[in-house]
Design an enzyme around this catalytic site. Structure first.
Site, PDB file in Angstrom:
ATOM      1  N   HIS A 214      51.516  32.622  40.767  1.00  0.00           N
ATOM      2  CA  HIS A 214      51.578  32.514  39.315  1.00  0.00           C
ATOM      3  C   HIS A 214      51.382  31.060  38.924  1.00  0.00           C
ATOM      4  O   HIS A 214      51.861  30.165  39.617  1.00  0.00           O
ATOM      5  CB  HIS A 214      52.938  33.002  38.793  1.00  0.00           C
ATOM      6  CG  HIS A 214      52.910  33.317  37.341  1.00  0.00           C
ATOM      7  ND1 HIS A 214      53.081  32.361  36.375  1.00  0.00           N
ATOM      8  CD2 HIS A 214      52.686  34.477  36.701  1.00  0.00           C
ATOM      9  CE1 HIS A 214      52.975  32.935  35.186  1.00  0.00           C
ATOM     10  NE2 HIS A 214      52.734  34.211  35.349  1.00  0.00           N
TER      11      HIS A 214
ATOM     12  N   ASP B 201      53.068  41.981  38.534  1.00  0.00           N
ATOM     13  CA  ASP B 201      52.146  43.072  38.861  1.00  0.00           C
ATOM     14  C   ASP B 201      52.343  43.652  40.253  1.00  0.00           C
ATOM     15  O   ASP B 201      51.713  44.645  40.594  1.00  0.00           O
ATOM     16  CB  ASP B 201      50.688  42.566  38.742  1.00  0.00           C
ATOM     17  CG  ASP B 201      50.333  42.203  37.309  1.00  0.00           C
ATOM     18  OD1 ASP B 201      50.761  42.938  36.406  1.00  0.00           O
ATOM     19  OD2 ASP B 201      49.650  41.189  37.100  1.00  0.00           O
TER      20      ASP B 201
HETATM   21  N1  CMC Z   1      46.695  35.107  47.690  1.00  0.00           N
HETATM   22  C1  CMC Z   1      46.248  34.110  48.509  1.00  0.00           C
HETATM   23  N2  CMC Z   1      46.173  32.822  48.133  1.00  0.00           N
HETATM   24  C2  CMC Z   1      46.548  32.514  46.886  1.00  0.00           C
HETATM   25  C3  CMC Z   1      47.012  33.482  45.980  1.00  0.00           C
HETATM   26  C4  CMC Z   1      47.091  34.818  46.428  1.00  0.00           C
HETATM   27  N3  CMC Z   1      47.523  35.787  45.600  1.00  0.00           N
HETATM   28  N4  CMC Z   1      47.314  32.894  44.800  1.00  0.00           N
HETATM   29  C5  CMC Z   1      47.039  31.595  44.954  1.00  0.00           C
HETATM   30  N5  CMC Z   1      46.581  31.358  46.235  1.00  0.00           N
HETATM   31  C6  CMC Z   1      46.244  30.044  46.804  1.00  0.00           C
HETATM   32  C7  CMC Z   1      44.893  29.555  46.320  1.00  0.00           C
HETATM   33  O1  CMC Z   1      43.848  29.955  47.197  1.00  0.00           O
HETATM   34  C8  CMC Z   1      45.119  28.062  46.337  1.00  0.00           C
HETATM   35  O2  CMC Z   1      45.061  27.614  47.680  1.00  0.00           O
HETATM   36  P1  CMC Z   1      44.467  26.141  48.017  1.00  0.00           P
HETATM   37  O3  CMC Z   1      45.387  25.176  47.333  1.00  0.00           O
HETATM   38  O4  CMC Z   1      44.493  26.064  49.491  1.00  0.00           O
HETATM   39  O5  CMC Z   1      43.073  26.124  47.443  1.00  0.00           O
HETATM   40  C9  CMC Z   1      46.582  27.898  45.892  1.00  0.00           C
HETATM   41  O6  CMC Z   1      47.212  29.115  46.308  1.00  0.00           O
HETATM   42  C10 CMC Z   1      46.762  27.706  44.388  1.00  0.00           C
HETATM   43  O7  CMC Z   1      46.093  28.779  43.742  1.00  0.00           O
HETATM   44  P2  CMC Z   1      45.340  28.646  42.365  1.00  0.00           P
HETATM   45  O8  CMC Z   1      44.391  29.786  42.215  1.00  0.00           O
HETATM   46  O9  CMC Z   1      44.785  27.265  42.234  1.00  0.00           O
HETATM   47  O10 CMC Z   1      46.576  28.785  41.365  1.00  0.00           O
HETATM   48  P3  CMC Z   1      46.491  29.165  39.853  1.00  0.00           P
HETATM   49  O11 CMC Z   1      47.763  28.714  39.235  1.00  0.00           O
HETATM   50  O12 CMC Z   1      45.235  28.652  39.252  1.00  0.00           O
HETATM   51  O13 CMC Z   1      46.378  30.767  39.853  1.00  0.00           O
HETATM   52  C11 CMC Z   1      46.902  33.053  39.911  1.00  0.00           C
HETATM   53  C12 CMC Z   1      47.411  31.626  39.605  1.00  0.00           C
HETATM   54  C13 CMC Z   1      47.894  34.061  39.386  1.00  0.00           C
HETATM   55  C14 CMC Z   1      45.556  33.283  39.183  1.00  0.00           C
HETATM   56  C15 CMC Z   1      46.715  33.197  41.435  1.00  0.00           C
HETATM   57  O14 CMC Z   1      47.951  33.011  42.087  1.00  0.00           O
HETATM   58  C16 CMC Z   1      46.117  34.547  41.824  1.00  0.00           C
HETATM   59  O15 CMC Z   1      44.886  34.705  41.827  1.00  0.00           O
HETATM   60  N6  CMC Z   1      46.973  35.565  42.157  1.00  0.00           N
HETATM   61  C17 CMC Z   1      46.478  36.879  42.453  1.00  0.00           C
HETATM   62  C18 CMC Z   1      46.155  37.613  41.149  1.00  0.00           C
HETATM   63  C19 CMC Z   1      47.410  38.039  40.419  1.00  0.00           C
HETATM   64  O16 CMC Z   1      48.335  38.584  40.994  1.00  0.00           O
HETATM   65  N7  CMC Z   1      47.409  37.814  39.102  1.00  0.00           N
HETATM   66  C20 CMC Z   1      48.520  38.207  38.230  1.00  0.00           C
HETATM   67  C21 CMC Z   1      49.231  37.010  37.691  1.00  0.00           C
HETATM   68  S1  CMC Z   1      50.812  37.396  36.925  1.00  0.00           S
HETATM   69  C22 CMC Z   1      50.505  38.481  35.617  1.00  0.00           C
HETATM   70  C23 CMC Z   1      49.486  38.064  34.640  1.00  0.00           C
HETATM   71  O17 CMC Z   1      49.150  36.917  34.434  1.00  0.00           O
HETATM   72  O18 CMC Z   1      48.962  38.958  33.991  1.00  0.00           O
END
Ligand code: CMC
Length: 428
Positions: A306, A363
């Protein structure tokens, strides 16, 4: 706390005021930055950008705190109901008994859709995704109610808000009925808000339908937990689109589309499909987690991570417990729940997830409940949208009463070609 931050740019120094929120959050106010220095800020994904001041929802991502209008989510989940929470978010305080019954009655009176909506749904392919159908239907409300589109007229706003809250469950249920070829079920106002939605989804004209109280309560709880989450992607969409002064129906139609994305609300559908794929392909939880860590593999562990929570998402804790309670009460044994628990255990003790502070989010377990109560996976995000609707509306109302109201219009750092001569077609 200092009153201002100093910014040194070459031989120039400017003071930028510091703003403090009621929970001690601090921000540097850069509204004069460009006019005084010619510089703008660059913040992809807005991870460091406060887009507004807001009284509605407080999150402390480090401590795993979520409050609506100051009230902890745990208390609302335990003691409130979805329509009461909707009132709290939109009008700023818990309703009195009279206010709540007026609100509920008004919502009840607006649940029906104009009969011509049947033609709108009829024009969509059977496999239309419910989020696309809901966005189209909500957008179409602007054509049915052209006399209530002024975002600054309190009477027009009130009626539009009640219509939207009342009609979105009907629209979502119609999308489902259309996809399975069953007749649309008229709302039945003898049920409450959630009971009525279940009736329109799962009832049919040939049989009696009893709303199961365990299912009704579970859905009401999920709606409460999804009702607002401050400046997330779809809410920021509502504020940005709303800042053009367009009507509320167009705003919410845009927010529904924004929520649909797999990194946002669409993750709930992705989670259940991920769990089902692990089950069907006979993969172990460990194998999947390893895959989710591989950078050249696009499969993330959906339902994990998140932008704001760097600790447990408090909603996920409540949903996980509810998941076990509901499945137990319904006597459902779910292989998908077993896989989810295994994935969570593996991920929470894996260095990759620990270092990046990735925890289950809202989720991760919600889909297991939706699945257990018979909801098809492509409807999950539409349920999220019904829950989130009061939050979008509350934030949109706040936008329009903000003394700092301005059309949203970010800037950019241009990195394209410098001035280039046009080349006529024959010379290219
Ligand atoms: N599985 C594997 N790696 C992950 C995941 C995951 N679910 N989430 C983040 N990472 C890694 C990402 O690859 C990155 O690694 P590195 O620093 O080595 O490049 C690091 O963690 C930071 O991730 P980010 O994408 O830069 O973080 P963000 O704050 O931009 O993204 C997020 C947040 C929710 C989009 C992301 O965690 C994600 O894609 N999660 C899976 C999708 C998900 O469950 N979304 C629902 C979010 S909560 C409800 C809502 O918003 O509606």
């Amino acid at each position: 706390m200092p009153k201002a931050a100093e910014l040194h740019l070459g031989d120039k120094t400017i003071e930028l005021p510091i703003v403090e929120g009621s929970e001690g959050e601090r921000a540097i106010d850069i509204t004069r930055l460009r006019s005084e220095t010619g510089y703008i800020t660059l913040d992809p994904g807005y991870a460091n950008t406060g887009s507004c001041r807001s009284d509605i929802t407080f999150i402390d991502g480090e401590k795993g705190i979520l409050r609506y209008r100051g009230i902890p989510i745990e208390q609302l989940a335990d003691r409130s109901s979805f329509l009461e929470v909707a009132f709290l978010l939109m009008y700023g305080s818990l309703p009195s008994g009279d206010q709540l019954s007026y609100f509920k009655n008004s919502i009840r009176q607006h649940t029906m859709l104009h009969e011509d909506f049947k033609k709108l749904y009829g024009a969509l392919p059977k496999d239309a995704h419910p989020m696309a159908a809901c966005s189209a239907a909500v957008g179409a409300l602007a054509t049915f109610y052209p006399d209530s589109l002024d975002p600054r007229d309190p009477r027009e706003v009130e009626i539009s808000v009640h219509r939207l809250i009342a009609k979105l469950p009907t629209m979502a249920a119609y999308a489902y009925k259309h996809s399975i070829g069953q007749p649309f079920m008229f709302p039945n106002n003898r049920y409450d808000y959630v009971g009525n939605f279940l009736w329109m989804m799962f009832g049919n004209p040939c049989e009696d339908y009893e709303v199961d109280e365990t299912v009704r309560k579970a859905l009401d709880l999920l709606f409460i937990l999804h009702a607002d989450h401050e400046q997330n992607c779809s809410t920021s969409t509502a504020r940005l689109v709303g800042s053009s002064m367009v009507n509320l129906f167009s705003v919410i139609s845009a927010s529904i589309n924004s929520l649909w994305g797999p990194l946002h609300g669409g993750a709930n559908q992705q989670v259940i499909e991920m769990l089902a794929a692990i089950r069907d392909e006979g993969m172990t939880g460990r194998e999947f987690v390893e895959r989710a860590k591989t950078k050249d593999d696009t499969s993330r562990l959906m339902g994990f991570g998140h932008r704001v929570y760097k600790n447990f998402d408090p909603r996920a804790k409540i949903i996980k417990k509810a998941c076990f309670d509901v499945l137990n009460k319904l006597g459902v044994h779910s292989k998908l729940l077993e896989i989810a628990v295994e994935l969570e255990e593996i991920a929470l003790s894996d260095d990759y997830f620990i270092e990046r502070k990735l925890y289950p989010n809202v989720d991760f377990y919600s889909g297991v409940i939706y699945n257990a109560i018979g909801t098809p996976s492509n409807m999950f995000t539409a349920l999220f949208a019904i829950g989130r609707l009061p939050g979008w509306i509350a934030q949109w109302i706040e936008l329009h009463t903000d003394p700092d109201f301005k059309i949203g219009r970010p800037r950019q750092v241009y990195t394209g070609p410098n001035e280039t001569e046009y080349t006529p077609l024959a010379e290219r």
